[in-house]
Scaffold this motif. Structure first.
Motif, PDB file in Angstrom:
ATOM      1  N   PRO A 146       0.808  -1.224   0.000  1.00 33.40           N
ATOM      2  CA  PRO A 146       0.000   0.000   0.000  1.00 33.40           C
ATOM      3  C   PRO A 146       0.843   1.276   0.000  1.00 33.40           C
ATOM      4  CG  PRO A 146      -0.404  -1.359   1.970  1.00 33.40           C
ATOM      5  CD  PRO A 146       0.794  -1.903   1.293  1.00 33.40           C
ATOM      6  N   GLY A 147       2.133   1.155   0.295  1.00 31.43           N
ATOM      7  CA  GLY A 147       2.987   2.348   0.292  1.00 31.43           C
ATOM      8  C   GLY A 147       2.822   3.244   1.504  1.00 31.43           C
ATOM      9  N   ARG A 148       2.206   2.723   2.560  1.00 29.67           N
ATOM     10  CA  ARG A 148       1.948   3.563   3.741  1.00 29.67           C
ATOM     11  C   ARG A 148       3.156   3.660   4.672  1.00 29.67           C
ATOM     12  NH1 ARG A 148      -3.456   4.961   3.583  1.00 29.67           N
ATOM     13  NH2 ARG A 148      -3.655   5.156   1.336  1.00 29.67           N
ATOM     14  N   VAL A 149       3.937   2.578   4.758  1.00 31.52           N
ATOM     15  CA  VAL A 149       5.162   2.644   5.559  1.00 31.52           C
ATOM     16  C   VAL A 149       6.102   3.669   4.938  1.00 31.52           C
ATOM     17  CG1 VAL A 149       7.222   1.370   6.272  1.00 31.52           C
ATOM     18  CG2 VAL A 149       4.960   0.330   6.510  1.00 31.52           C
ATOM     19  N   ALA A 150       6.149   3.680   3.605  1.00 34.75           N
ATOM     20  CA  ALA A 150       7.001   4.653   2.907  1.00 34.75           C
ATOM     21  C   ALA A 150       6.587   6.075   3.275  1.00 34.75           C
ATOM     22  CB  ALA A 150       6.890   4.434   1.397  1.00 34.75           C
ATOM     23  N   ILE A 151       5.289   6.330   3.331  1.00 31.16           N
ATOM     24  CA  ILE A 151       4.826   7.680   3.697  1.00 31.16           C
ATOM     25  C   ILE A 151       5.242   7.997   5.130  1.00 31.16           C
ATOM     26  CG2 ILE A 151       2.750   9.046   4.187  1.00 31.16           C
ATOM     27  CD1 ILE A 151       1.544   7.991   1.625  1.00 31.16           C
ATOM     28  N   ASN A 152       5.167   7.004   6.018  1.00 32.30           N
ATOM     29  CA  ASN A 152       5.579   7.241   7.401  1.00 32.30           C
ATOM     30  C   ASN A 152       7.073   7.560   7.508  1.00 32.30           C
ATOM     31  OD1 ASN A 152       3.117   7.044   8.620  1.00 32.30           O
ATOM     32  ND2 ASN A 152       3.278   4.855   9.026  1.00 32.30           N
ATOM     33  N   TRP A 153       7.845   7.064   6.568  1.00 32.56           N
ATOM     34  CA  TRP A 153       9.271   7.381   6.550  1.00 32.56           C
ATOM     35  C   TRP A 153       9.542   8.719   5.866  1.00 32.56           C
ATOM     36  CZ3 TRP A 153      13.848   3.712   6.564  1.00 32.56           C
ATOM     37  CH2 TRP A 153      13.586   2.554   7.314  1.00 32.56           C
ATOM     38  N   GLY A 154       8.554   9.238   5.175  1.00 30.31           N
ATOM     39  CA  GLY A 154       8.773  10.461   4.402  1.00 30.31           C
ATOM     40  C   GLY A 154       9.352  10.196   3.028  1.00 30.31           C
ATOM     41  N   VAL A 155       9.147   8.975   2.525  1.00 30.69           N
ATOM     42  CA  VAL A 155       9.622   8.649   1.175  1.00 30.69           C
ATOM     43  C   VAL A 155       8.771   9.408   0.162  1.00 30.69           C
ATOM     44  CG1 VAL A 155       9.761   6.788  -0.521  1.00 30.69           C
ATOM     45  CG2 VAL A 155      10.483   6.377   1.833  1.00 30.69           C
ATOM     46  N   TYR A 156       9.404  10.029  -0.830  1.00 29.65           N
ATOM     47  CA  TYR A 156       8.613  10.719  -1.850  1.00 29.65           C
ATOM     48  C   TYR A 156       8.938  10.249  -3.251  1.00 29.65           C
ATOM     49  CZ  TYR A 156      12.630  13.954  -2.301  1.00 29.65           C
ATOM     50  OH  TYR A 156      13.880  14.513  -2.481  1.00 29.65           O
ATOM     51  N   GLY A 157       9.622   9.136  -3.348  1.00 32.77           N
ATOM     52  CA  GLY A 157       9.907   8.552  -4.655  1.00 32.77           C
ATOM     53  C   GLY A 157      10.817   7.364  -4.459  1.00 32.77           C
ATOM     54  N   VAL A 158      10.964   6.535  -5.486  1.00 30.36           N
ATOM     55  CA  VAL A 158      11.922   5.437  -5.417  1.00 30.36           C
ATOM     56  C   VAL A 158      12.967   5.669  -6.491  1.00 30.36           C
ATOM     57  CG1 VAL A 158      10.699   3.556  -4.289  1.00 30.36           C
ATOM     58  CG2 VAL A 158      10.154   4.106  -6.656  1.00 30.36           C
ATOM     59  N   PRO A 159      14.205   5.265  -6.297  1.00 26.71           N
ATOM     60  CA  PRO A 159      14.725   4.679  -5.064  1.00 26.71           C
ATOM     61  C   PRO A 159      15.061   5.743  -4.026  1.00 26.71           C
ATOM     62  CG  PRO A 159      16.475   4.859  -6.681  1.00 26.71           C
ATOM     63  CD  PRO A 159      15.230   5.385  -7.341  1.00 26.71           C
ATOM     64  N   GLU A 160      15.002   5.306  -2.773  1.00 25.33           N
ATOM     65  CA  GLU A 160      15.491   6.138  -1.680  1.00 25.33           C
ATOM     66  C   GLU A 160      16.292   5.238  -0.745  1.00 25.33           C
ATOM     67  OE1 GLU A 160      12.989   8.689   0.732  1.00 25.33           O
ATOM     68  OE2 GLU A 160      12.226   9.640  -1.087  1.00 25.33           O
ATOM     69  N   THR A 161      17.397   5.747  -0.268  1.00 24.06           N
ATOM     70  CA  THR A 161      18.280   4.929   0.562  1.00 24.06           C
ATOM     71  C   THR A 161      18.559   5.642   1.878  1.00 24.06           C
ATOM     72  OG1 THR A 161      19.302   4.166  -1.485  1.00 24.06           O
ATOM     73  CG2 THR A 161      20.439   3.642   0.575  1.00 24.06           C
ATOM     74  N   TYR A 162      18.464   4.895   2.979  1.00 22.92           N
ATOM     75  CA  TYR A 162      18.689   5.427   4.327  1.00 22.92           C
ATOM     76  C   TYR A 162      19.882   4.732   4.945  1.00 22.92           C
ATOM     77  CZ  TYR A 162      14.025   7.470   3.941  1.00 22.92           C
ATOM     78  OH  TYR A 162      12.949   8.199   3.524  1.00 22.92           O
ATOM     79  N   PHE A 163      20.695   5.495   5.642  1.00 22.39           N
ATOM     80  CA  PHE A 163      21.811   4.918   6.403  1.00 22.39           C
ATOM     81  C   PHE A 163      21.417   4.935   7.874  1.00 22.39           C
ATOM     82  CE2 PHE A 163      25.693   5.059   8.880  1.00 22.39           C
ATOM     83  CZ  PHE A 163      26.537   4.164   8.241  1.00 22.39           C
ATOM     84  N   ILE A 164      21.434   3.755   8.480  1.00 18.89           N
ATOM     85  CA  ILE A 164      21.129   3.636   9.912  1.00 18.89           C
ATOM     86  C   ILE A 164      22.410   3.227  10.616  1.00 18.89           C
ATOM     87  CG2 ILE A 164      19.727   2.418  11.629  1.00 18.89           C
ATOM     88  CD1 ILE A 164      17.616   2.047   9.470  1.00 18.89           C
ATOM     89  N   ASP A 165      22.803   3.971  11.649  1.00 15.50           N
ATOM     90  CA  ASP A 165      24.060   3.628  12.329  1.00 15.50           C
ATOM     91  C   ASP A 165      23.838   2.513  13.350  1.00 15.50           C
ATOM     92  OD1 ASP A 165      23.084   4.712  14.666  1.00 15.50           O
ATOM     93  OD2 ASP A 165      24.368   6.487  14.653  1.00 15.50           O
ATOM     94  N   GLY A 166      24.925   2.087  13.986  1.00 16.17           N
ATOM     95  CA  GLY A 166      24.855   0.944  14.899  1.00 16.17           C
ATOM     96  C   GLY A 166      23.909   1.168  16.074  1.00 16.17           C
ATOM     97  N   GLY A 167      23.603   2.433  16.369  1.00 17.13           N
ATOM     98  CA  GLY A 167      22.683   2.741  17.463  1.00 17.13           C
ATOM     99  C   GLY A 167      21.237   2.847  17.005  1.00 17.13           C
ATOM    100  N   GLY A 168      20.988   2.552  15.730  1.00 16.98           N
ATOM    101  CA  GLY A 168      19.619   2.601  15.215  1.00 16.98           C
ATOM    102  C   GLY A 168      19.151   3.992  14.832  1.00 16.98           C
ATOM    103  N   ILE A 169      20.091   4.945  14.767  1.00 12.24           N
ATOM    104  CA  ILE A 169      19.721   6.315  14.410  1.00 12.24           C
ATOM    105  C   ILE A 169      19.921   6.504  12.900  1.00 12.24           C
ATOM    106  CG2 ILE A 169      20.162   8.766  14.841  1.00 12.24           C
ATOM    107  CD1 ILE A 169      19.290   7.399  17.355  1.00 12.24           C
TER     108      ILE A 169
END
Lengths: 199, 179
Positions: A146-169
């Motif tokens: 449904p693309g709803r998790v993407a909206i919760n992340w603030g995704v506005y197109g594909v592809p989008e890539t996120y870097f998460i550090d070892g502390g989960g930030i």
């Protein structure tokens, strides 16, 4: 006529004149300089006026649960407490830039940085065909139909890539296809910083 | 004719009213066009009537919210005007939240939390937008300042009146009148 005395000439006001000419010209020079810097950074790919800053930077990802494509799915809790720095990549088989970045993702995975994929509004069969054709750099893949998790992340197109550090930030978000330039410029630096904070 | 004050006095008497009137009319017309442009809204792009809420009051609220939000794909259209897929999803979320009884402010906050203030077509006043909002006010202040300054200067000069003629000037004037 020439023998007639000349009337006094009005006193010129050089400071006012100079200001009236100088201030606008100075402002113009500043604007032109800023413009030139912006154009140069756009050309080098360091600046894209269309990207917007992610609201997730400095935060943990929101809670969610998504089903897996083949094996296990992905939950927010897992990304909030990862074992090591990692990338999360939103992609879709129907997205051409996703095809473009496939080789770069493969290289990143080969270097040992885990990548988890989330498909955005993609049919599972289509995703499987896409992975068979372009290779599968993902340790795990979940589906956001449904693309709803993407909206919760603030995704506005594909592809989008996120870097998460070892502390989960979440430390970084890139909108658009990853390139070698981006990897060298951003991901290498992010990894170095993540290692420093972990040590 | 080279004295600055004198020429200014003469200029005021020149018959240049038609030009001035035309300029004023033009200004009024430009202002009118601006006002009209701001008040006239384009037709909405909600293509699918199935998207609309049955309750017209709620639907109007949802549309009002959507018109304040920027479509993040096309970036120059509102959520209501855009036919982008993401805009459609956000329209649906707005309508779900309106039906669930959330306030306009809550719904807009929900969107800002995810996409930042960029999603607001009318940017809020903060550090990032201070220059944006401040420039017209600063320009107006500078303009008013210059206007006050020059009017005062002219008044001061007007009160003093033109400097009395020197002997040499009087002699020149007499020579001119005689000739």
């Amino acid at each position: 006529m020439s023998d007639l005395p000349h009337p006094p000439v009005g006193q010129p006001r050089p400071i006012g004149r100079r200001l009236m000419l100088g201030v606008p010209l100075g402002l113009l020079a500043v604007a032109a300089g800023g413009w030139a810097v912006m154009l140069q950074r756009m050309q080098k790919g360091e600046f894209d006026p269309h990207t917007l800053p992610s609201q997730l930077i400095g935060k943990k990802v929101p809670d969610f649960t998504l089903p897996g494509l083949n094996g296990p799915g992905i939950t927010g809790a897992e990304l909030q407490a990862p074992k090591q720095p990692m990338l999360v990549n939103f992609f879709a088989s129907w997205c051409l830039p996703c095809m473009e970045e496939a080789a770069v993702l493969k290289e990143i995975a080969a270097q040992g940085l885990p990548i988890w994929g989330i498909t955005y509004k993609d049919k599972p069969e289509a995703t499987r065909a896409f992975l068979a054709k372009n290779g599968n750099p993902y340790q795990r893949i979940a589906m956001d139909l449904p693309g709803r998790v993407a909206i919760n992340w603030g995704v506005y197109g594909v592809p989008e890539t996120y870097f998460i550090d070892g502390g989960g930030i979440v430390r970084w978000r890139f909108a658009g296809p990853l390139t070698d330039v981006v990897v060298r410029r951003d991901i290498v630096r992010l990894l170095a910083r993540a290692e420093k904070t972990a040590a | 004719m080279t004295g600055g004050n004198h020429s200014a006095l003469f200029r005021a008497k020149e018959p240049r009213l038609p030009g001035l009137l035309a300029a004023k009319l033009l200004l009024v017309m430009v202002a009118l066009v601006f006002c009209l442009g701001l008040s006239v809204q384009g037709a909405l792009a909600v293509s699918d009537p199935g998207e609309l809420l049955a309750n017209p009051v709620q639907e109007a609220r949802a549309e009002a919210i959507g018109q304040q939000l920027r479509c993040l794909v096309c970036q120059n259209e509102s959520i209501e005007d855009s036919s982008a897929d993401l805009a459609k999803d956000i329209r649906t979320i707005i309508r779900q939240q309106v039906t669930a009884g959330r306030t306009n402010q809550q719904i807009i906050h929900y969107m800002v939390q995810r996409y930042g203030t960029f999603i607001l077509l009318k940017p809020p006043f903060d550090l990032m937008t201070a220059v944006l909002w401040g420039t017209p006010i600063a320009a107006l202040a500078v303009g008013i300042g210059i206007a006050i300054f020059s009017v005062r200067r002219q008044r001061r000069r007007g009160a003093r009146g033109p400097a009395p003629l020197s002997d040499a000037e009087r002699a020149r004037l007499e020579a001119l009148l005689r000739s």
